[in-house]
Design an enzyme around this catalytic site. Sequence first.
Site, short mmCIF file in Angstrom:
data_model
loop_
_atom_site.label_atom_id
_atom_site.label_comp_id
_atom_site.label_asym_id
_atom_site.label_seq_id
_atom_site.Cartn_x
_atom_site.Cartn_y
_atom_site.Cartn_z
N GLY A 14 6.72 -6.22 0.20
CA GLY A 14 6.00 -6.11 1.47
C GLY A 14 6.92 -6.46 2.62
O GLY A 14 8.15 -6.36 2.49
N SER A 15 6.34 -6.90 3.70
CA SER A 15 7.14 -7.15 4.90
C SER A 15 7.95 -8.45 4.78
O SER A 15 7.57 -9.37 4.05
CB SER A 15 6.22 -7.24 6.11
OG SER A 15 5.31 -8.30 5.93
N CYS A 41 10.27 1.29 2.36
CA CYS A 41 11.22 0.29 2.84
C CYS A 41 12.66 0.79 2.73
O CYS A 41 13.57 0.15 3.23
CB CYS A 41 11.02 -1.03 2.12
SG CYS A 41 10.88 -0.82 0.37
N TRP A 75 0.82 -1.22 0.00
CA TRP A 75 0.00 0.00 0.00
C TRP A 75 0.85 1.27 0.00
O TRP A 75 0.32 2.35 -0.21
CB TRP A 75 -0.93 0.02 1.23
CG TRP A 75 -0.20 -0.28 2.51
CD1 TRP A 75 -0.13 -1.50 3.13
CD2 TRP A 75 0.62 0.62 3.28
NE1 TRP A 75 0.67 -1.40 4.25
CE2 TRP A 75 1.14 -0.12 4.37
CE3 TRP A 75 0.94 1.97 3.17
CZ2 TRP A 75 1.98 0.46 5.33
CZ3 TRP A 75 1.77 2.54 4.12
CH2 TRP A 75 2.28 1.78 5.18
N ASN A 76 2.16 1.16 0.27
CA ASN A 76 2.92 2.42 0.40
C ASN A 76 3.21 3.07 -0.96
O ASN A 76 3.35 4.28 -1.05
CB ASN A 76 4.18 2.24 1.25
CG ASN A 76 5.12 1.19 0.73
OD1 ASN A 76 4.77 0.42 -0.17
ND2 ASN A 76 6.31 1.14 1.28
N LYS A 125 -2.31 -8.81 -7.19
CA LYS A 125 -3.12 -8.69 -5.96
C LYS A 125 -2.60 -7.46 -5.22
O LYS A 125 -1.56 -7.50 -4.57
CB LYS A 125 -2.97 -9.97 -5.14
CG LYS A 125 -3.15 -9.85 -3.64
CD LYS A 125 -4.53 -9.46 -3.21
CE LYS A 125 -4.57 -9.28 -1.70
NZ LYS A 125 -4.06 -7.96 -1.24
N PRO A 126 -3.33 -6.33 -5.32
CA PRO A 126 -2.88 -5.13 -4.60
C PRO A 126 -3.19 -5.24 -3.12
O PRO A 126 -4.03 -6.04 -2.71
CB PRO A 126 -3.70 -4.01 -5.25
CG PRO A 126 -4.95 -4.68 -5.72
CD PRO A 126 -4.59 -6.11 -6.05
N ALA A 127 -2.57 -4.38 -2.32
CA ALA A 127 -2.86 -4.35 -0.89
C ALA A 127 -4.31 -3.96 -0.67
O ALA A 127 -4.86 -3.15 -1.42
CB ALA A 127 -1.94 -3.34 -0.20
N SER A 128 -4.92 -4.53 0.35
CA SER A 128 -6.35 -4.27 0.60
C SER A 128 -6.62 -2.80 0.92
O SER A 128 -7.72 -2.32 0.71
CB SER A 128 -6.84 -5.14 1.75
OG SER A 128 -6.56 -6.47 1.46
N GLU A 159 10.95 -8.19 -2.49
CA GLU A 159 11.42 -6.86 -2.05
C GLU A 159 10.85 -6.67 -0.66
O GLU A 159 9.68 -6.31 -0.50
CB GLU A 159 10.88 -5.76 -2.98
CG GLU A 159 11.35 -5.87 -4.41
CD GLU A 159 12.79 -5.50 -4.61
OE1 GLU A 159 13.48 -5.14 -3.62
OE2 GLU A 159 13.26 -5.58 -5.75
N LEU A 160 11.65 -6.92 0.37
CA LEU A 160 11.12 -7.00 1.73
C LEU A 160 11.53 -5.78 2.56
O LEU A 160 11.90 -4.75 2.03
CB LEU A 160 11.54 -8.32 2.36
CG LEU A 160 11.21 -9.55 1.48
CD1 LEU A 160 11.70 -10.83 2.13
CD2 LEU A 160 9.74 -9.64 1.16
N GLU A 213 12.10 -2.14 12.11
CA GLU A 213 11.66 -1.11 11.18
C GLU A 213 10.43 -0.40 11.79
O GLU A 213 9.46 -1.07 12.16
CB GLU A 213 11.25 -1.83 9.89
CG GLU A 213 11.15 -0.98 8.68
CD GLU A 213 10.73 -1.80 7.44
OE1 GLU A 213 10.30 -2.96 7.57
OE2 GLU A 213 10.83 -1.24 6.34
P1 ADP Z 1 2.80 -4.19 5.37
O1 ADP Z 1 3.29 -4.68 6.70
O2 ADP Z 1 3.67 -3.15 4.75
O3 ADP Z 1 1.33 -3.93 5.30
P2 ADP Z 1 2.46 -6.78 4.24
O4 ADP Z 1 3.62 -7.65 3.95
O5 ADP Z 1 1.57 -7.14 5.38
O6 ADP Z 1 3.07 -5.34 4.37
O7 ADP Z 1 1.56 -6.60 2.97
C1 ADP Z 1 2.08 -6.49 1.68
C2 ADP Z 1 1.17 -7.21 0.72
O8 ADP Z 1 1.10 -8.59 1.08
C3 ADP Z 1 -0.26 -6.72 0.71
O9 ADP Z 1 -0.77 -6.82 -0.61
C4 ADP Z 1 -0.95 -7.69 1.62
O10 ADP Z 1 -2.33 -7.75 1.33
C5 ADP Z 1 -0.24 -8.97 1.23
N1 ADP Z 1 -0.31 -10.04 2.24
C6 ADP Z 1 -0.38 -9.93 3.58
N2 ADP Z 1 -0.44 -11.14 4.15
C7 ADP Z 1 -0.38 -12.07 3.17
C8 ADP Z 1 -0.39 -13.51 3.10
N3 ADP Z 1 -0.45 -14.27 4.18
N4 ADP Z 1 -0.33 -14.07 1.87
C9 ADP Z 1 -0.25 -13.32 0.78
N5 ADP Z 1 -0.23 -11.98 0.76
C10 ADP Z 1 -0.29 -11.35 1.93
#
Ligand code: ADP
Length: 483
Positions: A233-234, A289, A156-157, A180-183, A255-256, A386
Site C-alpha cells: 500500500g502507500s 506502484c 485495491w489495485n 485484510k483486503p482493501a475496503s 511493499e510501498l 506519485e
Molecule cells: P492506497 O493509497 O493505495 O489506497 P493505502 O495504503 O491507503 O493505499 O491502503 C492499502 C491498504 O491498507 C488497504 O487495505 C487499506 O484498507 C489499508 N489501510 C489503510 N489505512 C490503514 C491503517 N491505518 N491501518 C491499517 N491498514 C490501513
Amino acid sequence: MELNNKSLFKQKCFINGEWLESSSGETLEVNNPASLEIIGNVPKCSITETKKAIDDANKAFQTWKETTAKERSVILKKWGELITENVDDLAKIMTIEQGKPLAEAKGEILMGATYIEFYAEEAKRVYGDIVPDPRPGKRIVIIKQPVGVVGAITPWNFPNSMITRKCAAALAVGCTTVVKPASQTPYSALAVAVLAKEAGFPDGVFNVITGSASEIGKELTSNPIVRKISFTGSTEVGKILLEQSASTVKKVSMELGGHAPFIVFEDADMDEAVAGALQSKFRNSGQTCICSNRIFVHEKIYDEFLDKFTNEVSKIKVGNGLEDGITSGPLIDKSSLEKVINHVQDAVNTGAKIAIGGDVHSLGGNYYQPTVLSNVSTKAKITFEETFGPVAPLYKFSSDDEVIKMANDTPYGLASYFYSRDIGRIWRVAEALEYGIVSINNGLPTIAEVPFGGVKESGMGREGSRYGLDDYLTIKYISMGGI
Ligand code: ADP
C-alpha cells in the site's frame, strides 16, 4: 452479477472455515468505480473479529506447521488450479469492484495463480545448512521454520495477486494467514477464500476479514500472536504499520509507493521504448506502484518520442472494463481523481504543455483522459509525488550522469526502467539506479520467479522468487555439543 459459479460472490467474512457477519451487525458498502452503483455490502469487522481470526489462525498454525512441505504443496496446487478454472468469474468480480478491463483482470488472476504454483514447488526446497564447526566435539546445524501467524494487508489495485503473492509463500512454508483486503475490493479476496476452502486448507489456515482498516490494522500489528505483517500500500500507511509493529517487534514486509523513472537513451529502439512506456504507464489506468511516473527522454530523440508516444496514447479506449475493446477503466474513487486533476493543473501552472488529454473524461464519474505532458518542470508536484493515474510527464535530458541524478532524486526506490542497446551503458546505469527493480528494454518486469521489492521509502522485504520465502521464515541455529 452474472456468474457461472454463483458461490464465488460472498458477502461475509471467512474465519476458521466459516462465513460470518460482524459481531455488531454493521456492514460496509462496496461500489463499482465505473458506474458508481453499489455492488453490495460486507461485514464491518472490528477488534473482536480480528482477535478471533488471529486466535483461530494460531490454533491452526500448531498443526499446519507440522504438515510436510509435500502435503502443503498438494493443497496449494489445487487452490491455484481452482483459481485458474474460475478465471472468468473471478475476473468479472474484479472488474466490477476495481474497474480494470476484463482482459487485464484475467491477466492478473492467472498471474496470481502462478505465485501459488511457484510456491507450491519452492516450499519443498526450504533447505538449511550444516556448517563445519571450528570447535572440537561440536556441530553447527541451521534450520528454517515458519515464523507463525501472518497478518496480510492488501491493496485495491491488484485485488487478487497481492493476496496470492503473500499467502502462497506464507502458507507454503507452514504459516497461517489473516488477510485484510482493501475496503474497495473485498469480493475478490472473499472469492479466493471460497476456493481455498474447496482446495482443502484446514480451518483457520487462511482467513479473510473485511472492515475498518485502522481498527483491524491496529490489532494485527499490536497483537503479540501475530509474528509477521506483510503490507502492500502507500508509504504513508506503511509507516504507521511499521510504528505499530514495533511494540511487539514483528517481522515486516513493506511493499510501498514508487515513483518509477523511465529513461529513453538516444540509442534506444524507439518503437520498443514507446511500447514499453505505454505498458508501464497506462496499465491499470496508471494505478500500480511500479507505473513509470517520470519519463526522461534524451534531447536528440525527444520530439520523435513525444510524437510516437502521444499517437499510441490516442488509441487507448477508456470506458467500463466489462465492455468489449476497452483498454483503460476508471480511477478507483473520487479522491484518486482529484489527485490527478490537481497534479495536472499544477504541472500546467508550472509550465508543462498538454500533448494529449489533460482533463476529466466526458464519461464523467471517476474517469480521466489518458494524458501526456511535455516540458514538465522539475519543480512540479508530479515530479516529486506519485500521481497514481493515467498521466505521463516527459522530461528532456542531455547526459547519462544528469539523468541518473534526476532518476535517483526521490525518496522512493521500487521500480525503474530504461531503454538502451549499449552494453556498457546498460551495466553502468543498472548499477547506478537506486531501485529494487531495474527493468531494461522491458515494460513489464513482474512475474512469480523474480524478487519484487524496493529500497529507501519504497519498503523492505521481497515477494516472489525463492527470496520471497525468507520473509515468512525464521532461521534457527542449533548448537550441538558433547559429540
Ligand atoms: P492506497 O493509497 O493505495 O489506497 P493505502 O495504503 O491507503 O493505499 O491502503 C492499502 C491498504 O491498507 C488497504 O487495505 C487499506 O484498507 C489499508 N489501510 C489503510 N489505512 C490503514 C491503517 N491505518 N491501518 C491499517 N491498514 C490501513
